[in-house]
Design a protein around this motif. Structure first.
Motif, PDB file in Angstrom:
ATOM      1  N   UNK A 153      43.668  38.059  37.865  1.00 17.76           N
ATOM      2  CA  UNK A 153      44.380  39.196  37.283  1.00 17.76           C
ATOM      3  C   UNK A 153      43.465  40.416  37.239  1.00 17.76           C
ATOM      4  N   UNK A 204      55.669  39.386  27.763  1.00 20.76           N
ATOM      5  CA  UNK A 204      54.818  38.201  27.606  1.00 20.76           C
ATOM      6  C   UNK A 204      55.217  37.300  26.451  1.00 20.76           C
ATOM      7  N   UNK A 221      58.739  33.177  31.014  1.00 25.06           N
ATOM      8  CA  UNK A 221      58.000  34.332  31.479  1.00 25.06           C
ATOM      9  C   UNK A 221      57.547  34.167  32.915  1.00 25.06           C
ATOM     10  N   UNK A 275      51.333  26.410  28.843  1.00 22.32           N
ATOM     11  CA  UNK A 275      52.353  26.659  29.861  1.00 22.32           C
ATOM     12  C   UNK A 275      51.668  26.440  31.206  1.00 22.32           C
ATOM     13  N   UNK A 296      47.217  41.506  40.845  1.00 22.59           N
ATOM     14  CA  UNK A 296      46.269  40.427  41.061  1.00 22.59           C
ATOM     15  C   UNK A 296      45.511  40.710  42.356  1.00 22.59           C
ATOM     16  N   UNK A 353      48.807  36.883  26.689  1.00 29.49           N
ATOM     17  CA  UNK A 353      49.143  38.230  27.131  1.00 29.49           C
ATOM     18  C   UNK A 353      50.037  38.193  28.358  1.00 29.49           C
ATOM     19  N   UNK A 354      50.335  36.991  28.821  1.00 31.65           N
ATOM     20  CA  UNK A 354      51.199  36.834  29.980  1.00 31.65           C
ATOM     21  C   UNK A 354      50.461  36.660  31.293  1.00 31.65           C
ATOM     22  N   UNK A 355      49.159  36.904  31.304  1.00 33.13           N
ATOM     23  CA  UNK A 355      48.450  36.810  32.584  1.00 33.13           C
ATOM     24  C   UNK A 355      48.387  35.362  33.045  1.00 33.13           C
ATOM     25  N   UNK A 356      48.463  35.169  34.351  1.00 33.50           N
ATOM     26  CA  UNK A 356      48.306  33.842  34.931  1.00 33.50           C
ATOM     27  C   UNK A 356      46.835  33.609  35.254  1.00 33.50           C
ATOM     28  N   UNK A 387      48.764  26.549  44.333  1.00 34.94           N
ATOM     29  CA  UNK A 387      47.980  27.005  43.187  1.00 34.94           C
ATOM     30  C   UNK A 387      48.571  26.474  41.891  1.00 34.94           C
ATOM     31  N   UNK A 433      44.639  31.195  37.443  1.00 36.13           N
ATOM     32  CA  UNK A 433      44.844  30.313  38.569  1.00 36.13           C
ATOM     33  C   UNK A 433      43.668  29.367  38.790  1.00 36.13           C
ATOM     34  N   UNK A 486      40.916  32.981  46.140  1.00 32.66           N
ATOM     35  CA  UNK A 486      40.937  32.895  44.691  1.00 32.66           C
ATOM     36  C   UNK A 486      41.701  34.084  44.119  1.00 32.66           C
ATOM     37  N   UNK A 487      42.645  33.794  43.207  1.00 34.65           N
ATOM     38  CA  UNK A 487      43.502  34.814  42.616  1.00 34.65           C
ATOM     39  C   UNK A 487      43.035  35.145  41.211  1.00 34.65           C
ATOM     40  N   UNK A 528      49.032  30.004  31.595  1.00 39.57           N
ATOM     41  CA  UNK A 528      49.370  31.364  31.195  1.00 39.57           C
ATOM     42  C   UNK A 528      48.798  31.677  29.829  1.00 39.57           C
ATOM     43  N   UNK A 581      52.048  25.958  35.597  1.00 38.54           N
ATOM     44  CA  UNK A 581      52.845  26.349  36.751  1.00 38.54           C
ATOM     45  C   UNK A 581      52.199  25.825  38.032  1.00 38.54           C
ATOM     46  N   UNK A 605      56.686  34.745  36.557  1.00 43.29           N
ATOM     47  CA  UNK A 605      56.269  35.939  37.274  1.00 43.29           C
ATOM     48  C   UNK A 605      56.753  35.866  38.713  1.00 43.29           C
ATOM     49  N   UNK A 627      52.142  43.395  36.903  1.00 43.74           N
ATOM     50  CA  UNK A 627      50.759  42.935  37.026  1.00 43.74           C
ATOM     51  C   UNK A 627      50.209  43.297  38.413  1.00 43.74           C
ATOM     52  N   UNK A 647      48.219  46.617  28.977  1.00 42.89           N
ATOM     53  CA  UNK A 647      47.942  45.546  28.032  1.00 42.89           C
ATOM     54  C   UNK A 647      46.831  44.613  28.514  1.00 42.89           C
ATOM     55  N   UNK A 648      46.526  44.615  29.785  1.00 40.77           N
ATOM     56  CA  UNK A 648      45.422  43.812  30.302  1.00 40.77           C
ATOM     57  C   UNK A 648      44.591  44.677  31.246  1.00 40.77           C
TER      58      UNK A 648
END
Lengths: 115, 112
Positions: free
Chosen positions: A45, A97, A102, B32, A35, B97-100, B90, B102, A42-43, B94, B34, A104, A33, A55-56
């Motif tokens: 993707x 995913x 999962x 999910x 980010x 597609x697996x993206x986090x 933070x 935040x 601010x974070x 999730x 975190x 990261x 990924x 995929x993203x």
């Protein structure tokens, strides 16, 4: 050491230039990924690749082009840099995913400053 | 759409005092959750995660969090903080597609 590594750690460049950030993971993960962390921390993707396939793609400008030569590497190329591209860019990796565990793992980040 | 909201942008606390960092989530699918910590000028490190099972989750460095489905919350707690806990925290969820995704982050400032 097993980890996610990024190069360079700092990148200072002029507006209009083209630059690349490299990311490598030796964790055996299938997914990687990118980010972006802005000045307010601010974070968000940007991209994700699974086994070298995109995929993203989160509505990132076309000036940003990720490239994954193999599943251990995901590089980020940025054309025609703009002031607003200044940020910290984090690479991360995980198992596929669809798997439950999962987590990261993040790289140390690349601080990009566009002048 | 999935999202998380961190209710406090900054939390100042004295050393050895307890702390709670608040996080609410919004999701219509399996959740999910975190908590990540970012020390100054460093990357993100996973503190703890909730995938399923016990609603009380224990993490590293003495942190824990409780998943509360009725209140859609996942607050982070530590009974006694140290100066070294000063960092950005933070909360994240999730997507499939697996993206986090935040939250906005909470700055924990531990004072001597």
């Amino acid at each position: 050491d097993t980890a996610v590594s990024q190069t360079p750690k700092y990148l200072v460049t002029q507006m209009g230039n083209d630059k690349s950030i490299k990311c490598e993971q030796n964790l055996g993960h299938d997914t990687m990924y990118w980010y972006k962390q802005d000045s307010k921390k601010f974070l968000k993707i940007m991209f994700s690749y699974n086994n070298k396939e995109l995929i993203i793609n989160e509505t990132v400008p076309n000036r940003f082009s990720p490239k994954s030569p193999d599943k251990a590497h995901l590089n980020l190329h940025i054309n025609s840099l703009e002031l607003g591209d200044s940020a910290v860019y984090f690479c991360a990796s995980s198992q596929s995913p669809g798997q439950t565990n999962n987590e990261q793992f993040f790289g140390p980040g690349t601080r990009l400053t566009v002048l | 759409a999935q999202s998380v909201t961190q209710l406090d942008s900054q939390v100042p606390v004295f050393e050895e005092a307890p702390v709670e960092l608040r996080c609410n989530y919004s999701s219509s699918v399996s959740v999910y959750l975190f908590w990540y910590v970012q020390y100054p000028n460093q990357g993100l490190q996973l503190l703890l995660k909730y995938l399923s099972g016990s609603t009380l989750v224990k993490g590293i460095n003495g942190f824990e969090a409780e998943f509360n489905k009725s209140q859609t919350s996942f607050h982070l707690r530590k009974p006694s903080v140290h100066i070294s806990d000063t960092a950005e925290y933070f909360c994240a969820t999730q997507g499939n597609t697996g993206k986090l995704i935040f939250g906005q982050g909470t700055t924990l400032q531990v004072k001597p």
